[in-house]
Scaffold this active site. Structure first.
Site, PDB file in Angstrom:
ATOM      1  N   GLY A  13      -4.251  -9.186 -12.782  1.00  0.00           N
ATOM      2  CA  GLY A  13      -3.754  -9.502 -11.569  1.00  0.00           C
ATOM      3  C   GLY A  13      -4.620  -9.451 -10.656  1.00  0.00           C
ATOM      4  O   GLY A  13      -6.040  -9.219 -10.802  1.00  0.00           O
ATOM      5  N   GLY A  39       0.033 -12.044 -13.719  1.00  0.00           N
ATOM      6  CA  GLY A  39      -1.414 -12.134 -13.545  1.00  0.00           C
ATOM      7  C   GLY A  39      -2.005 -13.443 -14.240  1.00  0.00           C
ATOM      8  O   GLY A  39      -1.067 -14.202 -14.727  1.00  0.00           O
ATOM      9  N   LYS A  94      11.003  -1.908 -16.081  1.00  0.00           N
ATOM     10  CA  LYS A  94      10.527  -1.610 -17.346  1.00  0.00           C
ATOM     11  C   LYS A  94       8.949  -1.207 -17.269  1.00  0.00           C
ATOM     12  O   LYS A  94       8.714  -0.395 -17.981  1.00  0.00           O
ATOM     13  CB  LYS A  94      10.830  -2.542 -18.198  1.00  0.00           C
ATOM     14  N   LYS A 108      -2.956  10.575 -23.102  1.00  0.00           N
ATOM     15  CA  LYS A 108      -2.916  11.743 -23.703  1.00  0.00           C
ATOM     16  C   LYS A 108      -3.405  11.750 -24.896  1.00  0.00           C
ATOM     17  O   LYS A 108      -4.227  12.554 -25.494  1.00  0.00           O
ATOM     18  CB  LYS A 108      -1.486  12.110 -23.769  1.00  0.00           C
ATOM     19  N   ALA A 117      -1.542   3.231 -10.323  1.00  0.00           N
ATOM     20  CA  ALA A 117      -1.438   2.489  -8.966  1.00  0.00           C
ATOM     21  C   ALA A 117       0.112   2.627  -8.569  1.00  0.00           C
ATOM     22  O   ALA A 117       0.884   1.834  -9.012  1.00  0.00           O
ATOM     23  CB  ALA A 117      -1.647   0.887  -9.306  1.00  0.00           C
ATOM     24  N   TYR A 148      11.535  -2.075  -7.449  1.00  0.00           N
ATOM     25  CA  TYR A 148      10.064  -1.634  -7.356  1.00  0.00           C
ATOM     26  C   TYR A 148       9.765  -0.320  -6.827  1.00  0.00           C
ATOM     27  O   TYR A 148       9.239   0.493  -7.459  1.00  0.00           O
ATOM     28  CB  TYR A 148       9.317  -2.899  -6.317  1.00  0.00           C
ATOM     29  N   LYS A 152       8.191   2.709  -9.186  1.00  0.00           N
ATOM     30  CA  LYS A 152       6.965   3.451  -8.709  1.00  0.00           C
ATOM     31  C   LYS A 152       7.243   4.934  -8.536  1.00  0.00           C
ATOM     32  O   LYS A 152       6.421   5.763  -8.956  1.00  0.00           O
ATOM     33  CB  LYS A 152       6.467   2.873  -7.594  1.00  0.00           C
ATOM     34  N   TYR A 162       3.486  14.739 -16.845  1.00  0.00           N
ATOM     35  CA  TYR A 162       2.550  14.719 -18.022  1.00  0.00           C
ATOM     36  C   TYR A 162       1.242  15.808 -17.469  1.00  0.00           C
ATOM     37  O   TYR A 162       0.510  16.342 -18.206  1.00  0.00           O
ATOM     38  CB  TYR A 162       1.764  13.179 -18.070  1.00  0.00           C
ATOM     39  N   ARG A 189       3.916 -13.312  -0.232  1.00  0.00           N
ATOM     40  CA  ARG A 189       3.448 -12.237   0.653  1.00  0.00           C
ATOM     41  C   ARG A 189       3.065 -12.941   1.989  1.00  0.00           C
ATOM     42  O   ARG A 189       2.826 -14.284   2.082  1.00  0.00           O
ATOM     43  CB  ARG A 189       2.448 -11.494   0.034  1.00  0.00           C
TER      44      ARG A 189
HETATM   45  N1  UDP Z   1       6.766 -12.145   6.056  1.00  0.00           N
HETATM   46  C1  UDP Z   1       6.882 -13.189   7.103  1.00  0.00           C
HETATM   47  N2  UDP Z   1       6.997 -14.309   6.368  1.00  0.00           N
HETATM   48  C2  UDP Z   1       6.535 -14.773   4.983  1.00  0.00           C
HETATM   49  C3  UDP Z   1       6.321 -13.470   4.307  1.00  0.00           C
HETATM   50  C4  UDP Z   1       6.344 -12.205   4.557  1.00  0.00           C
HETATM   51  O1  UDP Z   1       7.473 -12.939   8.071  1.00  0.00           O
HETATM   52  O2  UDP Z   1       6.617 -15.786   4.870  1.00  0.00           O
HETATM   53  C5  UDP Z   1       6.873 -10.927   6.452  1.00  0.00           C
HETATM   54  C6  UDP Z   1       7.864  -9.746   5.686  1.00  0.00           C
HETATM   55  O3  UDP Z   1       9.100  -9.896   5.998  1.00  0.00           O
HETATM   56  C7  UDP Z   1       7.304  -8.433   5.898  1.00  0.00           C
HETATM   57  C8  UDP Z   1       5.868  -8.639   6.244  1.00  0.00           C
HETATM   58  O4  UDP Z   1       5.688  -9.933   6.522  1.00  0.00           O
HETATM   59  O5  UDP Z   1       7.996  -7.955   7.013  1.00  0.00           O
HETATM   60  C9  UDP Z   1       4.926  -8.206   4.870  1.00  0.00           C
HETATM   61  O6  UDP Z   1       5.412  -8.841   3.988  1.00  0.00           O
HETATM   62  P1  UDP Z   1       4.841  -9.094   2.581  1.00  0.00           P
HETATM   63  O7  UDP Z   1       5.520  -9.690   1.742  1.00  0.00           O
HETATM   64  O8  UDP Z   1       3.454  -9.621   2.711  1.00  0.00           O
HETATM   65  O9  UDP Z   1       4.599  -7.630   1.773  1.00  0.00           O
HETATM   66  P2  UDP Z   1       5.550  -6.089   2.112  1.00  0.00           P
HETATM   67  O10 UDP Z   1       4.744  -5.187   3.035  1.00  0.00           O
HETATM   68  O11 UDP Z   1       6.679  -6.413   2.851  1.00  0.00           O
HETATM   69  O12 UDP Z   1       5.595  -5.548   0.866  1.00  0.00           O
END
Ligand code: UDP
Length: 315
Positions: A13, A39, A94, A108, A117, A148, A152, A162, A189
């Site tokens: 990844g 990844g 999962k 372990k 992470a 998610y 986490k 553990y 993102r």
């Molecule tokens: N965001 C945005 N436009 C995009 C993708 C994300 O405005 O095309 C915004 C999203 O709503 C969030 C911020 O950018 O408020 C960061 O989003 P990202 O998906 O990078 O990660 P997050 O921090 O939310 O996990």
């Protein structure tokens, strides 16, 4: 002296592959496990001929069998962008639960140090700002991000169990927004979306009014912090991220400026439960690890832009 051996789950990844590079640089042998759900083999292509590197295609929610000695298990396998974990909600749950259990079981069995992470998402849509490690968070378990966030949070709880019950040597890093080479252009993102849109002079899609904030850390700084944590004795969670906070609207403008783009900003609906603010309090990392980020956003973005330009040309 015999080389140390690290198992990196999710090693193909974005972060996992940078971690593999760093461990190899440090003279550690790496066994990389990845089922390539999110990844990519390209991320580790350059390592495949390295005698200190071995790649095994494996879904770590199943039993992990490694014959050699293992000194470190670093559990990085998981879809990690909002688009990815909405696409793979069950796999995300999962790998955070069953996958963490298997990775802990391996550590372990081998008497290895385990590093999880984790994520700033454990704080959810935070009610305190900036977020320090004592804050328990504000997470909606049944919202779209719950798959998610809760995976986490469960992974952290299992890691501590553990540690406390089996005396396993463990670390938990809470990773805040990170960027750099090997991010997928289409992972949804903000940073890859904005840079791809800007380079193509397409509209930049800001979600909501863009007043929500994030704090972006350059990948080399993050990996440096993670290695320091691994080699420390700290078993409580540690935030690693860059505290330099910016609104998403200003971030979009910064990227338009950096790329000399003709793109205009358009505003789209804000995703459900999108955190309004996010900034790491890194006091613990500074005090315990002597770590803080060194790369400014301007410098980090400049380097990352070159990577995205190359990626776009290949498309
Ligand atoms: N965001 C945005 N436009 C995009 C993708 C994300 O405005 O095309 C915004 C999203 O709503 C969030 C911020 O950018 O408020 C960061 O989003 P990202 O998906 O990078 O990660 P997050 O921090 O939310 O996990």
């Amino acid at each position: 002296m015999k080389k140390k051996v690290a198992v990196v789950t999710g090693g193909a990844g974005f972060l996992g592959s940078h971690l593999c590079d760093k461990l190899i640089d440090e003279g550690i042998e790496v066994i990389c496990l990845d089922n390539l759900l999110t990844g990519r083999i390209e991320n580790i292509q350059h390592l495949l001929t390295n005698k200190n590197f071995r790649y095994i295609n494996l879904d770590v929610t199943n039993y992990i069998q490694i014959s050699s000695d293992v000194d470190y298990v670093l559990h990085f396998a998981s879809p990690a962008s909002p688009i990815d974990y909405l696409k793979y909600p069950i796999q995300t749950l999962k790998v955070g639960s069953l996958g963490t259990h298997k990775a802990l079981g391996l550590a372990k069995e081998k008497n290895a140090t385990f590093l999880l992470a984790s994520t700033s998402e454990v704080y959810g849509d935070p009610l305190i700002h900036p977020q320090n490690e004592e804050y328990w968070g504000n997470v909606n378990p049944v919202g779209p991000r719950g798959v998610y966030d809760e995976a986490k949070r469960f992974a952290e709880a299992l890691t501590m169990a553990y540690h406390n019950f089996h005396n396993l040597d463990t670390r938990i890093v809470r990773i805040f927004n990170t960027y750099g080479s090997r991010m997928r252009l289409d992972d949804g993102r903000a940073l890859p979306a904005f840079i791809s849109q800007a380079l193509k002079n397409e509209d930049i899609t800001v979600f909501g009014d863009g007043s929500q904030t994030r704090s972006f850390c350059y990948v080399d700084d993050l990996i440096d912090g993670i290695l320091k944590l691994l080699l420390s004795h700290e078993t409580l969670p540690v935030n690693i991220g860059n505290p330099n906070e910016i609104t998403i609207e200003d971030f979009a403008k910064e990227i338009i400026h950096l790329t000399n783009s003709k793109s205009k900003i358009v505003y789209k609906e804000l995703p459900v439960d999108d955190p309004k603010v996010r900034q790491p309090d890194i006091t613990r990392a500074k005090e315990i690890l002597g770590w803080e980020p060194k790369v400014s956003r301007e410098e980090g973005l400049r380097i990352t832009l070159e990577y995205f330009k190359k990626e776009l040309k290949q498309k």
